[in-house]
Design an enzyme around this catalytic site. Structure first.
Site, PDB file in Angstrom:
ATOM      1  N   TYR A   1       0.846  -1.199   0.000  1.00  0.00           N
ATOM      2  CA  TYR A   1       0.000   0.000   0.000  1.00  0.00           C
ATOM      3  C   TYR A   1       0.884   1.251   0.000  1.00  0.00           C
ATOM      4  CZ  TYR A   1      -2.976   3.712   1.792  1.00  0.00           C
ATOM      5  OH  TYR A   1      -3.615   4.914   1.962  1.00  0.00           O
TER       6      TYR A   1
ATOM      7  N   ASP B   1       0.445  -7.984   6.842  1.00  0.00           N
ATOM      8  CA  ASP B   1      -0.721  -7.128   6.632  1.00  0.00           C
ATOM      9  C   ASP B   1      -1.760  -7.984   5.918  1.00  0.00           C
ATOM     10  OD1 ASP B   1      -1.205  -3.747   5.351  1.00  0.00           O
ATOM     11  OD2 ASP B   1      -2.646  -5.383   5.605  1.00  0.00           O
TER      12      ASP B   1
ATOM     13  N   LYS C   1     -11.341  -1.643   5.907  1.00  0.00           N
ATOM     14  CA  LYS C   1     -11.698  -2.405   4.711  1.00  0.00           C
ATOM     15  C   LYS C   1     -12.687  -3.510   5.016  1.00  0.00           C
ATOM     16  CE  LYS C   1      -8.612   0.315   2.839  1.00  0.00           C
ATOM     17  NZ  LYS C   1      -8.088   0.990   4.022  1.00  0.00           N
TER      18      LYS C   1
END
Ligand SMILES: C=C(NCc1c(COP(=O)(O)O)cnc(C)c1O)C(=O)O
Length: 380
Positions: free
Chosen positions: A99, A171, A196
């Site tokens: 990310y 993650d 999310k």
């Protein structure tokens, strides 16, 4: 307790002792009465502990098969807490596809504090070992990676980490514990942007960690309290509520993700589709071994890496919303090069495939025929 039951009951006490409330109450309070200094009912100040946040932390620990959970104001705040385990001179080996905000936190904040980061391709997990030295303290993994959908062998990465007495953090935002549980595969820390899939309704920003080890938990609880990056009780309640349908939502995200990926795969205007469920995905066998299904995230590029064509597509989508983020019930489309990964220098991001025509889809739980019809009208 099976996973599908844990999403509802995991870590929860049956009913609230005060009035028997079936759902954990939202304790919107900063402080708690004490009979005499230190004589309280387990909570003294909401930064160090709050009953609603504790209920969420127990739920997160439960669904990830951890023993301890911590909740934070955002996913990046959770990552920040992990990096605060380190000190100047320490080194981190990170996946080079991750990310953009994580990359920015690493390079624009923690490098200034003297932590060194090496970004490498981890599609061959053994490559990690080539970069380990006596300063390496943490290996940072995403799998599937955001946005290229690379798959990293978590078990192999964990074996390398253990051999060299280095922490492995995963993650797990894209997969969620419905698809894979990194602690069971040997990771020391699992992290979520609960913003999310765990929250699942695009209505809360929140981050979470889960660990098995008590000493590691004590360090992270201390960082959580001393740095103060906590989430509030209202947000804790929203994620707790989201968790209760995680299993049914993820099942539909996976079904729809497969249908969308397969539609795009055969489209004459599409160059490449990145989705771990394709048998020709470089790490399909690892994905099949470590995940229960292949998720709802799909990335693709236009024929000839045509930037204008990509922008036309995302602008023309009607059911898919062009927006940052992912993992909600509604379908979202993003243009990583100019949105979520804009903080990564162009030459860096293009090394990993984040080219100007890349589009990332978070496939929601709408009817798949409507989603495909939307893609058809937008792509032409
Ligand atoms: C906002 C987006 N990502 C957030 C994110 C984060 C950061 O989470 P926040 O809750 O946005 O702070 C961490 N890890 C992964 C894999 C992520 O995808 C995005 O990719 O659109």
């Amino acid at each position: 307790m099976k996973f599908n039951t844990k999403t509802i009951h995991g870590g929860q006490k049956n009913t609230d002792p005060a009035y028997g409330a079936v759902m954990p109450p939202i304790y919107q309070t900063t402080t708690y009465a004490q009979k005499s200094p230190g004589d309280h009912k387990g909570f003294e100040y909401s930064r160090s502990g709050n009953p609603t946040r504790s209920a969420l932390e127990r739920a997160i620990a439960s669904i990830e098969n951890g023993n301890y959970g911590m909740a934070f104001g955002s996913g990046l705040a959770a990552i920040d807490a992990v990096l605060k385990l380190l000190k100047a001179g320490d080194e981190v080996i990170s996946t080079n596809d991750l990310y953009g905000g994580s990359y920015r936190l690493f390079t624009s904040i923690f490098e200034d504090f003297g932590v060194k980061f090496k970004f490498i391709g981890m599609q061959q997990a053994n490559a990690i070992e080539d970069h380990i030295n006596d300063k390496t303290k943490l290996i940072w993994v995403e799998s599937p990676t955001n946005p290229m959908m690379n798959i990293i062998d978590i078990q192999k990465a964990a074996a390398v980490a253990k051999k060299h007495n280095v922490l492995l953090a995963v993650d797990n935002t894209f997969a969620t514990p419905y698809l894979q549980r990194p602690l069971d595969l040997g990771a020391d820390i699992v992290m979520h942007s609960a913003t999310k899939y765990l929250g699942g309704h695009s209505d809360v920003v929140l981050g979470a960690l889960a660990v098995k080890d008590e000493q590691l938990a004590k360090k992270l609880y201390f960082i959580q309290k001393a740095s103060g990056g906590i989430c509030g009780p209202q947000d804790s309640f929203l994620v707790l509520r989201g968790l209760k349908t995680l299993h049914v939502r993820m099942q539909r995200h996976c079904e729809n993700g497969k249908k969308v990926a397969e539609y795009l795969y055969d489209h004459p205007k599409i160059e490449k589709v990145y989705w771990p469920g394709f048998k020709n995905h470089p790490n399909y066998e690892i994905a099949k071994a470590q995940m229960n299904d292949f998720g709802g995230m799909v990335s693709f590029t236009t024929k000839g890496n045509d930037y204008e064509e990509a922008i036309k597509i995302v602008e023309n989508l009607k059911l898919f919303t062009l927006a940052e983020s992912l993992g909600g019930v509604e379908s979202l489309a993003g243009h990583p090069a100019s949105m979520t990964h804009a903080s990564i220098p162009k030459k860096e991001r293009e090394k990993t495939g984040v080219v100007d025509s890349l589009i990332r889809l978070s496939v929601g739980i709408e009817d798949a025929t409507d989603l495909i019809a939307d893609l058809k009208q937008a792509i032409g």
